[in-house]
Design a protein around this motif. Structure first.
Motif, PDB file in Angstrom:
ATOM      1  N   THR A 366       0.812  -1.222   0.000  1.00  0.00           N
ATOM      2  CA  THR A 366       0.000   0.000   0.000  1.00  0.00           C
ATOM      3  C   THR A 366       0.838   1.260   0.000  1.00  0.00           C
ATOM      4  OG1 THR A 366      -0.113  -0.076   2.419  1.00  0.00           O
ATOM      5  CG2 THR A 366      -1.913  -1.113   1.194  1.00  0.00           C
ATOM      6  N   SER A 367       2.160   1.133  -0.135  1.00  0.00           N
ATOM      7  CA  SER A 367       3.093   2.270  -0.170  1.00  0.00           C
ATOM      8  C   SER A 367       3.195   2.997   1.163  1.00  0.00           C
ATOM      9  CB  SER A 367       2.701   3.267  -1.281  1.00  0.00           C
ATOM     10  OG  SER A 367       2.736   2.627  -2.541  1.00  0.00           O
ATOM     11  N   LEU A 368       2.585   2.450   2.214  1.00  0.00           N
ATOM     12  CA  LEU A 368       2.723   3.067   3.536  1.00  0.00           C
ATOM     13  C   LEU A 368       4.108   2.821   4.121  1.00  0.00           C
ATOM     14  CD1 LEU A 368      -0.722   2.081   5.100  1.00  0.00           C
ATOM     15  CD2 LEU A 368      -0.012   4.358   4.344  1.00  0.00           C
ATOM     16  N   ILE A 369       4.847   1.914   3.517  1.00  0.00           N
ATOM     17  CA  ILE A 369       6.160   1.553   4.053  1.00  0.00           C
ATOM     18  C   ILE A 369       7.097   2.751   4.082  1.00  0.00           C
ATOM     19  CG2 ILE A 369       7.145   0.870   1.825  1.00  0.00           C
ATOM     20  CD1 ILE A 369       7.662  -0.873   5.247  1.00  0.00           C
ATOM     21  N   ARG A 374      10.391   5.682   7.575  1.00  0.00           N
ATOM     22  CA  ARG A 374      11.067   6.895   8.066  1.00  0.00           C
ATOM     23  C   ARG A 374      10.931   7.019   9.576  1.00  0.00           C
ATOM     24  NH1 ARG A 374       9.241   9.124   3.071  1.00  0.00           N
ATOM     25  NH2 ARG A 374       7.245   9.704   3.983  1.00  0.00           N
ATOM     26  N   TRP A 375       9.730   6.674  10.073  1.00  0.00           N
ATOM     27  CA  TRP A 375       9.498   6.754  11.524  1.00  0.00           C
ATOM     28  C   TRP A 375      10.376   5.745  12.260  1.00  0.00           C
ATOM     29  CZ3 TRP A 375       7.390   3.319  15.163  1.00  0.00           C
ATOM     30  CH2 TRP A 375       7.035   3.892  16.394  1.00  0.00           C
ATOM     31  N   GLU A 407      13.989   4.737  -3.001  1.00  0.00           N
ATOM     32  CA  GLU A 407      13.646   6.157  -3.015  1.00  0.00           C
ATOM     33  C   GLU A 407      14.906   7.016  -3.138  1.00  0.00           C
ATOM     34  OE1 GLU A 407      10.467   7.712  -2.869  1.00  0.00           O
ATOM     35  OE2 GLU A 407       9.981   5.653  -3.456  1.00  0.00           O
ATOM     36  N   LYS A 408      14.830   8.046  -3.981  1.00  0.00           N
ATOM     37  CA  LYS A 408      15.996   8.893  -4.226  1.00  0.00           C
ATOM     38  C   LYS A 408      16.438   9.665  -2.984  1.00  0.00           C
ATOM     39  CE  LYS A 408      15.095   9.530  -9.172  1.00  0.00           C
ATOM     40  NZ  LYS A 408      14.813  10.503 -10.264  1.00  0.00           N
ATOM     41  N   LYS A 445      23.040  -0.590  -6.202  1.00  0.00           N
ATOM     42  CA  LYS A 445      24.489  -0.465  -6.000  1.00  0.00           C
ATOM     43  C   LYS A 445      24.912   0.962  -5.675  1.00  0.00           C
ATOM     44  CE  LYS A 445      25.628  -0.078 -10.946  1.00  0.00           C
ATOM     45  NZ  LYS A 445      26.392  -0.711 -12.060  1.00  0.00           N
ATOM     46  N   ASP A 446      24.264   1.957  -6.299  1.00  0.00           N
ATOM     47  CA  ASP A 446      24.627   3.349  -6.004  1.00  0.00           C
ATOM     48  C   ASP A 446      24.240   3.712  -4.576  1.00  0.00           C
ATOM     49  OD1 ASP A 446      25.659   3.693  -8.533  1.00  0.00           O
ATOM     50  OD2 ASP A 446      23.810   4.538  -9.354  1.00  0.00           O
ATOM     51  N   THR A 447      23.087   3.208  -4.123  1.00  0.00           N
ATOM     52  CA  THR A 447      22.665   3.462  -2.741  1.00  0.00           C
ATOM     53  C   THR A 447      23.610   2.775  -1.772  1.00  0.00           C
ATOM     54  OG1 THR A 447      20.346   3.637  -3.407  1.00  0.00           O
ATOM     55  CG2 THR A 447      20.781   3.193  -1.083  1.00  0.00           C
TER      56      THR A 447
END
Length: 563
Positions: A366-369, A374-375, A407-408, A445-447
């Protein structure tokens, strides 16, 4: 009424002009065979698309038949033989044939055989139509479409009065969007074609595969039992759980399945596909890369999942209401002193206490992740900073969803939290499950590089449960490997598990990776694990996850601040 012979006799036109007009007005493939000379004239597109030796082709019938898929070749030659035996003058067969790209496409071949006055064949002519151009076949994979699957199921149900034997295996490629995002849609289409061709190679007699929307496929198997469909899925599962390659680019893409049986679960297409989809959805919720057989309880489970999603929405909207953090100690393998902890998320709602294994997949779907992640990250960083006052080298392990890492703003988010709480990066270890270190290596890999350059370490969680390979470790960006509980159970009695863990520890240490053994629940397990030279140990035998206050009271109260 005039006979056709009389009409044609009164209508004069150049045959070559007629042929050119017909060929140029259709995308179908046209052939005319001189049966006396066994020489065929084929349309230019037919010669080109199937790499025939030219427009004039000797021995076209056997040459063409050699390119027909082996599953359909018998039907093709049987139809030809029936014409040659005089049983019929018509040829009308659907089959798959290999084109110049090496791909099998579905066609319908229609033709008419003409004979002389004594019944000897003199001419065979007709057209070959690509069913993809008629909407019956998917252009990307060459498979029949969902609409054709519906027709097949409906026909089976009608033939057997709603009690047709057989079943439907609905397949869904796991996280296929990652394949597209990592490369492009052209690459993704090639992966779909490769999977489709491989599935066809595994199909038994009586089974057909269809392309549904997106990354879904369906296998309809007439007269199959449930165990037959499960065995077929097992073969496809084995095929999928390995590294694949397209144009020199490697990728991983596992497959989940859902099974519904004709007659038992549904006596019509709509019910059958609904129940198979429900079973597939259950497989996805349970962690993917598995197959689920439909049962009435799945409907209840789906309703529960929807209710959980609704409650999660309210919790997030209410400022992370009902979410809480617990911390499980990480102990040094040598003296069992506590030097760190794993931050774990817990959640309750009016339905009761919900396990992470149930609510986290719902968060991700549900994209709540993103909001919850963050929390969690901030709570763990804040707590870690407070506990370094008691243990200067304290380390906090934090579970991260791969969706967060995609996420960027994830790396800037981590950097900002460390700055805000004045916490050195060496105190943080971010955990990601083993499968994502493999399947998402290129995408992440960049992250990974940015986090390690910052000084934040990475841990490969659940090692041994997915794509485990000792060779994988040497190339992994992980700083720590956590060996799954599956290898710890009865380790004192299981020589293979002991040897496996010992090999992992030795290899990891040789390339500078530390090892944590998790899931230690018995004294005998602890005793054996400590002989294998792992760096740290985690498990219920040492301590269960506990709230921040309980952890502080157990390990820090009375210790006095050290810095």
């Amino acid at each position: 009424m005039e006979k056709i012979e009389e009409i044609i006799a009164s209508f004069h036109i150049d045959p070559s002009l007629l042929y050119d007009a017909i060929v140029s007005s259709t995308d179908d493939y046209i052939y005319i065979v001189d049966m006396k000379k066994d020489l065929a004239l084929v349309s230019e597109n037919m010669a080109r698309d199937f790499e025939l030796p030219g427009r004039l082709v000797p021995g076209l019938v056997p040459l063409w038949g050699a390119s027909v898929h082996e599953r359909d070749r018998g039907r093709y030659f049987q139809s030809i033989q029936e014409m040659m035996d005089g049983e019929t003058d018509e040829h009308n067969v659907e089959y798959q044939i290999r084109n110049r790209k090496g791909e099998y496409i579905w066609v319908v071949c229609r033709g008419r055989l003409k004979r002389d006055g004594v019944g000897e064949p003199i001419m065979f002519a007709g057209v070959v139509t690509s069913l993809g151009d008629k909407g019956k076949v998917d252009h990307t994979t060459g498979l029949f479409t969902q609409r054709e699957c519906e027709k097949r199921v409906t026909r089976l149900a009608e033939q057997h009065g709603g009690r047709a034997p057989g079943g439907l295996l609905l397949l869904g490629l796991d996280d296929f969007t990652r394949v597209n995002d990592l490369n492009d849609h052209i690459f993704g289409d090639t992966v779909l074609r490769q999977f489709a061709q491989s599935v066809q190679g595994h199909l038994p007699d009586g089974a057909e595969v269809f392309r549904f929307d997106g990354d879904e496929f369906a296998i309809l198997w007439d007269r199959a039992e449930e165990r037959d469909l499960l065995e077929l899925y097992r073969k496809l599962h084995f095929y999928s759980n390995r590294r694949h390659e397209v144009d020199g680019v490697s990728y991983y893409c596992t497959v989940s399945g859902g099974i519904a049986m004709l007659g038992r679960d549904g006596d019509n297409y709509l019910d059958l596909i609904k129940y198979a989809a429900s079973a597939l959805e259950a497989s996805k919720r349970r962690g993917k890369n598995i197959c689920t057989v439909f049962s009435p309880g799945l409907i209840e489970a789906r309703l529960r999942s929807m209710e959980i999603a609704n409650q999660l929405q309210m919790s997030v909207a209410g400022g992370m209401e009902r979410f809480r953090m617990v911390y499980q100690p990480l102990s040094q393998a040598g003296d069992l002193s506590v030097h760190g902890a794993e931050a774990l998320l817990r959640w309750s709602c009016p339905l009761g206490e919900i396990s992470p294994g149930e609510f986290i997949p719902v968060l991700e779907s549900t994209s709540l992740i993103q909001s919850v992640g963050r929390w969690v990250l901030e709570q763990a960083v804040r707590t870690c900073r407070a506990w370094t006052a008691f243990c200067p080298d304290f380390v906090m392990n934090i579970n991260i969803s791969y969706l967060q890492m995609l996420e960027k703003d994830f790396v800037p988010q981590v950097r900002e939290l460390l700055r805000r709480y004045a916490l050195e990066p060496r105190h943080i270890v971010l955990e990601l499950t083993e499968s994502y270190f493999v399947t998402d290596m290129e995408m992440l890999k960049d992250t990974f590089r940015a986090l390690r350059e910052m000084g934040v370490r990475l841990a490969m969680d659940d090692f041994g449960t997915g794509y485990s390979s000792l060779g994988l470790l040497a190339a992994s960006p992980a700083d720590e490997v956590k060996i799954d509980r599956a290898f710890i159970s009865a380790i004192h009695d299981n020589s293979f598990n002991r040897s496996f863990i010992g090999a992992v520890v030795q290899l990891c240490h040789s390339v500078g990776i530390s090892v944590c053994v998790e899931g230690v629940e018995r004294y005998e397990e602890l005793k054996t694990v400590r002989t294998l030279q792992a760096d740290s140990i985690q498990g219920f035998y040492l301590a269960r996850p506990m709230p921040e206050e309980a952890f502080r009271a157990r390990y820090w109260e009375g210790a006095g601040e050290k810095n």
